[in-house]
Motif scaffolding. Structure first.
Motif, PDB file in Angstrom:
ATOM      1  N   ASP A 210      48.931  42.024  35.910  1.00  0.00           N
ATOM      2  CA  ASP A 210      48.544  40.879  35.085  1.00  0.00           C
ATOM      3  C   ASP A 210      47.097  40.454  35.317  1.00  0.00           C
ATOM      4  O   ASP A 210      46.640  39.441  34.771  1.00  0.00           O
ATOM      5  CB  ASP A 210      49.480  39.697  35.333  1.00  0.00           C
ATOM      6  CG  ASP A 210      49.412  39.181  36.775  1.00  0.00           C
ATOM      7  OD1 ASP A 210      48.676  39.772  37.599  1.00  0.00           O
ATOM      8  OD2 ASP A 210      50.104  38.189  37.081  1.00  0.00           O
ATOM      9  N   GLY A 211      46.395  41.221  36.157  1.00  0.00           N
ATOM     10  CA  GLY A 211      44.999  40.920  36.434  1.00  0.00           C
ATOM     11  C   GLY A 211      44.770  40.030  37.630  1.00  0.00           C
ATOM     12  O   GLY A 211      43.619  39.787  38.020  1.00  0.00           O
ATOM     13  N   THR A 212      45.829  39.527  38.244  1.00  0.00           N
ATOM     14  CA  THR A 212      45.687  38.667  39.423  1.00  0.00           C
ATOM     15  C   THR A 212      45.176  39.462  40.617  1.00  0.00           C
ATOM     16  O   THR A 212      45.690  40.539  40.918  1.00  0.00           O
ATOM     17  CB  THR A 212      47.039  38.028  39.780  1.00  0.00           C
ATOM     18  OG1 THR A 212      47.506  37.268  38.672  1.00  0.00           O
ATOM     19  CG2 THR A 212      46.909  37.110  40.995  1.00  0.00           C
ATOM     20  N   THR A 213      44.176  38.930  41.275  1.00  0.00           N
ATOM     21  CA  THR A 213      43.627  39.577  42.468  1.00  0.00           C
ATOM     22  C   THR A 213      44.189  38.919  43.719  1.00  0.00           C
ATOM     23  O   THR A 213      44.153  37.693  43.866  1.00  0.00           O
ATOM     24  CB  THR A 213      42.093  39.480  42.486  1.00  0.00           C
ATOM     25  OG1 THR A 213      41.576  40.083  41.292  1.00  0.00           O
ATOM     26  CG2 THR A 213      41.517  40.198  43.698  1.00  0.00           C
ATOM     27  N   THR A 214      44.722  39.741  44.605  1.00  0.00           N
ATOM     28  CA  THR A 214      45.250  39.279  45.888  1.00  0.00           C
ATOM     29  C   THR A 214      44.428  39.882  47.011  1.00  0.00           C
ATOM     30  O   THR A 214      44.077  41.061  46.968  1.00  0.00           O
ATOM     31  CB  THR A 214      46.724  39.693  46.053  1.00  0.00           C
ATOM     32  OG1 THR A 214      47.492  39.106  44.996  1.00  0.00           O
ATOM     33  CG2 THR A 214      47.283  39.226  47.384  1.00  0.00           C
ATOM     34  N   ALA A 215      44.102  39.070  48.000  1.00  0.00           N
ATOM     35  CA  ALA A 215      43.313  39.539  49.138  1.00  0.00           C
ATOM     36  C   ALA A 215      44.028  39.197  50.436  1.00  0.00           C
ATOM     37  O   ALA A 215      44.696  38.164  50.540  1.00  0.00           O
ATOM     38  CB  ALA A 215      41.914  38.917  49.126  1.00  0.00           C
TER      39      ALA A 215
END
Length: 280
Positions: A108-113
């Motif tokens: 969905d385009g969410t960036t997780t770090a």
């Protein structure tokens, strides 16, 4: 320089902790970094200087001073880099030591770090300092959770950790900013990590940050890492384990921090969160 703005530990721009990010601060002086951070007005701004092969020197500035490490600005920086250059692993040389941060981008385009902190440690808090801290907070000894003793914890920066057994006590935070600021300056404390345990692996937290000129942080990755080390060292969880910290809800900026606590003592703590770009 290009100044980016991200909210960390949220997928909603209305939540999380905003951070300034400069992905290339080559040649920028300390004075200019502090000026930019003050103009942005967020609790911290990260300034990255590329060193090649995914390695960066990183400096973190609040509106009032430099801090050795900032978790939410690290998550924000990694997300900003991933959106421009793709996900992967970055190696950050901070004033606190080497911090590794990896990113993934969901469908969905969410960036997780996820950052891996420097080795955490804890130490007792002097009785006189605890008394002064409680007075500045307007708390009484009876507000404390006897199962989670107060300590000062480190995972890149020092944070007193004080637990209450009452979620209402945490929600009703109203502290003496000048008194707390003076106390924290004497001991080089970055934020105060006030926590309440909801269940064995779920906590609520609030983080006053007067040394940075900010009343409260809505999400504090450095304190979360220190808290993970505290939980492991005091045997308050059984690692390996992941715990969840909800922060910012009482100030209208809900944030979620996932803390991965490995079993090996003195190893770094993993702090994971999403990040989203803010409008300029």
């Amino acid at each position: 320089m290009e100044i980016l703005r991200y909210a960390a530990f949220t997928a909603d721009p209305a939540g999380g902790n905003p951070a300034g990010v400069v992905l290339d601060a080559t040649g920028v002086s300390d004075t200019e970094m502090l000026r930019v951070a003050a103009n942005i007005g967020y609790s911290e701004t990260a300034f990255l200087v590329p060193r090649g092969s995914g390695r960066f020197e990183v400096r973190y500035f609040s509106p009032k001073a430099e801090v050795p490490f900032c978790g939410h600005a690290t998550i924000a920086s990694a997300a900003a880099y991933a959106e421009r250059h793709g996900p992967g692993v970055l190696h950050l040389d901070t004033r606190a030591g080497l911090v590794e941060v990896s990113t993934t981008v969901q469908s969905d385009g969410t960036t997780t770090a996820t950052l891996i902190s420097v080795a955490p440690r804890t130490r007792p808090i002097a009785a006189s300092d605890l008394t002064a801290l409680l007075e500045a907070l307007g708390w009484a000894p009876g507000d404390l959770d006897a199962t989670m003793p107060p300590r000062v914890a480190f995972a890149g920066a020092w944070h007193p950790i004080v637990a209450t057994a009452s979620r209402q006590r945490l929600a009703n935070l109203d502290y003496d900013m000048n008194a707390l600021s003076r106390l924290m300056a004497r001991h080089d404390w970055t934020t105060v990590d006030l926590v309440c345990r909801e269940s064995p692996h779920v906590f609520y937290a609030r983080n006053p940050f007067p040394p940075g000129g900010v009343v409260e942080d809505p999400a504090t990755g450095a304190a979360a890492a220190a808290f993970g080390g505290y939980l492991r060292e005091l045997g308050l969880v059984t690692p390996p384990v992941t715990v969840t910290v909800h922060q910012g809800e009482d100030m209208g900026r809900p944030s979620v921090l996932k803390i991965g606590i490995p079993a090996q003592p003195r190893t770094g703590i993993a702090v994971t969160g999403t990040a989203v770009a803010l409008a300029r």
